[in-house]
Design an enzyme around this catalytic site. Structure first.
Site, PDB file in Angstrom:
ATOM      1  N   GLY A  13       0.830  -1.214   0.000  1.00 54.24           N
ATOM      2  CA  GLY A  13       0.000   0.000   0.000  1.00 54.24           C
ATOM      3  C   GLY A  13       0.857   1.254   0.000  1.00 54.24           C
ATOM      4  CG  LEU A  15       1.871   3.625  -5.149  1.00 55.54           C
ATOM      5  CD1 LEU A  15       1.275   3.331  -6.507  1.00 55.54           C
ATOM      6  CD2 LEU A  15       3.146   4.434  -5.302  1.00 55.54           C
ATOM      7  N   GLY A  16      -0.121   5.097  -0.959  1.00 52.69           N
ATOM      8  CA  GLY A  16      -1.169   5.805  -0.226  1.00 52.69           C
ATOM      9  C   GLY A  16      -0.635   6.986   0.572  1.00 52.69           C
ATOM     10  CD  GLN A  17      -3.207  10.879   4.751  1.00 51.85           C
ATOM     11  OE1 GLN A  17      -4.063  10.049   5.105  1.00 51.85           O
ATOM     12  NE2 GLN A  17      -3.139  12.079   5.291  1.00 51.85           N
ATOM     13  CG  ASP A  39      -0.503   0.773  -3.849  1.00 49.72           C
ATOM     14  OD1 ASP A  39      -0.416   1.525  -2.858  1.00 49.72           O
ATOM     15  OD2 ASP A  39      -1.615   0.455  -4.357  1.00 49.72           O
ATOM     16  CG  ASP A  57      -4.290  -8.139  -4.905  1.00 47.95           C
ATOM     17  OD1 ASP A  57      -4.460  -7.899  -3.691  1.00 47.95           O
ATOM     18  OD2 ASP A  57      -5.222  -8.389  -5.684  1.00 47.95           O
ATOM     19  CE1 TYR A 145      -9.855   1.416   7.992  1.00 44.54           C
ATOM     20  CE2 TYR A 145     -10.652   2.803   9.775  1.00 44.54           C
ATOM     21  CZ  TYR A 145      -9.626   2.376   8.962  1.00 44.54           C
ATOM     22  OH  TYR A 145      -8.361   2.912   9.107  1.00 44.54           O
ATOM     23  CE  LYS A 149      -7.251  -0.569   9.720  1.00 46.43           C
ATOM     24  NZ  LYS A 149      -5.933  -0.917   9.183  1.00 46.43           N
TER      25      LYS A 149
HETATM   26  P1  NAD Z   1      -4.535   4.973   1.616  1.00 49.74           P
HETATM   27  O1  NAD Z   1      -5.919   4.637   1.216  1.00 49.74           O
HETATM   28  O2  NAD Z   1      -4.023   6.326   1.358  1.00 49.74           O
HETATM   29  O3  NAD Z   1      -3.528   3.938   0.950  1.00 49.74           O
HETATM   30  C1  NAD Z   1      -3.798   2.555   0.915  1.00 49.74           C
HETATM   31  C2  NAD Z   1      -3.109   1.971  -0.287  1.00 49.74           C
HETATM   32  O4  NAD Z   1      -3.435   0.578  -0.322  1.00 49.74           O
HETATM   33  C3  NAD Z   1      -3.592   2.582  -1.620  1.00 49.74           C
HETATM   34  O5  NAD Z   1      -2.489   3.108  -2.349  1.00 49.74           O
HETATM   35  C4  NAD Z   1      -4.226   1.402  -2.369  1.00 49.74           C
HETATM   36  O6  NAD Z   1      -3.956   1.399  -3.751  1.00 49.74           O
HETATM   37  C5  NAD Z   1      -3.541   0.216  -1.686  1.00 49.74           C
HETATM   38  N1  NAD Z   1      -4.332  -1.019  -1.783  1.00 49.74           N
HETATM   39  C6  NAD Z   1      -5.654  -1.194  -1.651  1.00 49.74           C
HETATM   40  N2  NAD Z   1      -5.974  -2.489  -1.871  1.00 49.74           N
HETATM   41  C7  NAD Z   1      -4.812  -3.140  -2.097  1.00 49.74           C
HETATM   42  C8  NAD Z   1      -4.483  -4.485  -2.389  1.00 49.74           C
HETATM   43  N3  NAD Z   1      -5.430  -5.437  -2.484  1.00 49.74           N
HETATM   44  N4  NAD Z   1      -3.182  -4.812  -2.576  1.00 49.74           N
HETATM   45  C9  NAD Z   1      -2.214  -3.855  -2.510  1.00 49.74           C
HETATM   46  N5  NAD Z   1      -2.467  -2.561  -2.268  1.00 49.74           N
HETATM   47  C10 NAD Z   1      -3.757  -2.210  -2.048  1.00 49.74           C
HETATM   48  O7  NAD Z   1      -4.395   4.605   3.164  1.00 49.74           O
HETATM   49  P2  NAD Z   1      -3.397   5.216   4.240  1.00 49.74           P
HETATM   50  O8  NAD Z   1      -4.028   6.415   4.801  1.00 49.74           O
HETATM   51  O9  NAD Z   1      -2.033   5.302   3.706  1.00 49.74           O
HETATM   52  O10 NAD Z   1      -3.509   4.090   5.375  1.00 49.74           O
HETATM   53  C11 NAD Z   1      -2.592   3.027   5.495  1.00 49.74           C
HETATM   54  C12 NAD Z   1      -2.979   2.198   6.712  1.00 49.74           C
HETATM   55  O11 NAD Z   1      -3.033   3.040   7.873  1.00 49.74           O
HETATM   56  C13 NAD Z   1      -4.344   1.516   6.622  1.00 49.74           C
HETATM   57  O12 NAD Z   1      -4.283   0.286   7.286  1.00 49.74           O
HETATM   58  C14 NAD Z   1      -5.248   2.457   7.390  1.00 49.74           C
HETATM   59  O13 NAD Z   1      -6.361   1.770   7.927  1.00 49.74           O
HETATM   60  C15 NAD Z   1      -4.313   2.910   8.484  1.00 49.74           C
HETATM   61  N6  NAD Z   1      -4.741   4.186   9.085  1.00 49.74           N
HETATM   62  C16 NAD Z   1      -4.670   5.340   8.358  1.00 49.74           C
HETATM   63  C17 NAD Z   1      -5.087   6.534   8.953  1.00 49.74           C
HETATM   64  C18 NAD Z   1      -5.030   7.837   8.207  1.00 49.74           C
HETATM   65  O14 NAD Z   1      -5.544   8.858   8.717  1.00 49.74           O
HETATM   66  N7  NAD Z   1      -4.428   7.887   7.019  1.00 49.74           N
HETATM   67  C19 NAD Z   1      -5.572   6.532  10.268  1.00 49.74           C
HETATM   68  C20 NAD Z   1      -5.671   5.325  10.950  1.00 49.74           C
HETATM   69  C21 NAD Z   1      -5.218   4.156  10.357  1.00 49.74           C
HETATM   70  C1  AKB Z   2     -10.353   7.065   8.568  1.00 49.66           C
HETATM   71  O1  AKB Z   2     -10.920   8.144   8.780  1.00 49.66           O
HETATM   72  O2  AKB Z   2     -10.901   6.081   8.051  1.00 49.66           O
HETATM   73  C2  AKB Z   2      -8.911   6.930   8.993  1.00 49.66           C
HETATM   74  C3  AKB Z   2      -8.829   6.336  10.366  1.00 49.66           C
HETATM   75  C4  AKB Z   2      -8.975   7.213  11.543  1.00 49.66           C
HETATM   76  O3  AKB Z   2      -8.668   5.160  10.503  1.00 49.66           O
HETATM   77  N1  AKB Z   2      -8.291   8.204   8.911  1.00 49.66           N
END
Ligand code: NAD
Ligand code: AKB
Length: 318
Positions: A13, A15-17, A39, A57, A145, A149
């Site tokens: 993952g 490429l995500g945030q 990703d 994946d 969701y 978790k």
């Molecule tokens: P995001 O949505 O920005 O990035 C997730 C990435 O996962 C995406 O680039 C997507 O293409 C990839 N993805 C989705 N399905 C996939 C698959 N089957 N195989 C491979 N890649 C796949 O999410 P994020 O904000 O970077 O969050 C990352 C983790 O942190 C997650 O577990 C999320 O629940 C957790 N989290 C994030 C936040 C937040 O505020 N960003 C807060 C709490 C928890």
């Molecule tokens: C969301 O809002 O889904 C995330 C988180 C708090 O897990 N930022």
């Protein structure tokens, strides 16, 4: 930190945030070629990569195992998931990716003797939890969701107890950053509002003004992640699969006011949608005293410092 089966690091993952910034930080710490970003997108969609990148994946356990064996991966940062707003629109896919993907990574960790970091979330808490959520309380989330978790934390404990795998996690609050867009969560308003303020001087916020949630600036989130993974195992206790960490809390209105102090004429309206229900089911703030005791965590950014860093970062990017 030493790798077990190998010294390389795999990030799912990526490429995500979070992945966008975590990969950068890990490459600074361990060297560009030691960190494999992965990703769902193929290499040609990603463009010129500044280091190793693979289309992977997380539901494909065999591919993860193959990559980890061939590349000598010792640690996986498992970030691939669907966030709350996207997940509640497609609960079956949310369960499949979040729980199925986590099992895939844990299975690979079992077969390749790897360590794992996998994030949990403040979404593990439900409306019955205290509004200042302690580390240990009943976890009864009302979002799918959040359920995934809670299951992720339970699976991590099971894999650690049964197979001795070192799995660590943080219950991240809403994360605020500007390098990559927020990925479809409930806390995305606290990210989108900045770009809207700079580009349009206006934001229509999808939660009520009095909505208070725990939040953290991305620099602190990355620092917490690296600190937790660097901590000797013997210092970590029963909460290692999902630590609450100290962060800050503000209402959506307090955030809008803090931005208005910096951006002349900024105006924010509030039009709550279904994401309000998810926000209302989560705590206002969290107690991070266990993480502080066990690995000495405390954040550096408060609301004003974060607002300045976001506006500076976005202005320099534009
Ligand atoms: P995001 O949505 O920005 O990035 C997730 C990435 O996962 C995406 O680039 C997507 O293409 C990839 N993805 C989705 N399905 C996939 C698959 N089957 N195989 C491979 N890649 C796949 O999410 P994020 O904000 O970077 O969050 C990352 C983790 O942190 C997650 O577990 C999320 O629940 C957790 N989290 C994030 C936040 C937040 O505020 N960003 C807060 C709490 C928890
Ligand atoms: C969301 O809002 O889904 C995330 C988180 C708090 O897990 N930022």
């Amino acid at each position: 930190m030493s790798g077990l089966s190998g010294d390389k690091i795999l990030v799912t993952g990526a490429l995500g945030q979070i992945g966008t910034e975590l990969v950068e930080a890990l490459r600074k710490q361990h060297g560009v070629s030691s960190v494999i970003a992965s990703d769902l997108r193929s290499v040609d969609q990603v463009g010129e990569s500044e280091g190793p990148y693979l289309k992977l994946d997380v539901l494909n356990t065999d591919s993860i195992i193959e990559v980890c064996k061939n590349e000598g991966v010792g640690t996986v940062y498992h970030l691939a998931a669907l966030l709350s707003a996207t997940g509640e629109k497609n609960p079956a896919l949310c369960r499949k990716v979040n729980v199925g993907g986590t099992i895939s990574v844990f299975e690979a960790a079992r077969q390749c003797s790897m360590r794992v970091f996998t994030p949990s979330s403040i979404a593990v808490f439900g409306p019955d939890a205290p509004k200042h959520a302690p580390q240990i309380t009943d976890l009864n989330p009302t979002t799918v969701y959040g359920e995934t978790k809670v299951e992720g934390e339970q699976l991590a404990k099971e894999y650690e107890e049964t197979y001795g795998i070192d799995i660590r996690g943080i219950r991240y609050p809403g994360l605020i950053s500007y390098k990559a867009p927020a990925g479809g969560g409930t806390t995305d308003y606290a990210v989108e509002i900045f770009e809207a303020a700079l580009n349009n001087g206006y934001y229509d916020c999808f939660v009520r003004p009095d909505t208070r949630l725990p939040m953290l600036y991305m620099d602190d989130a990355i620092r917490a992640t690296l600190m937790l993974m660097d901590e000797p195992s013997e210092n970590l206790g029963a909460s290692k699969a999902g630590y609450n960490i100290d962060c800050f809390s503000f209402t959506a209105e307090e955030l809008a006011n803090a931005i208005a102090k910096e951006v002349d004429g900024f105006k924010c309206d509030f039009s709550p949608d279904v994401r309000q229900n998810y926000a209302d089911s989560w705590p206002d703030s969290i107690d991070g005293s266990v993480a502080k005791e066990e690995w000495n965590w405390s954040p550096e950014f408060d609301l004003d410092a974060m607002v300045k860093a976001m506006l500076d970062g976005l202005s320099n990017k534009q």
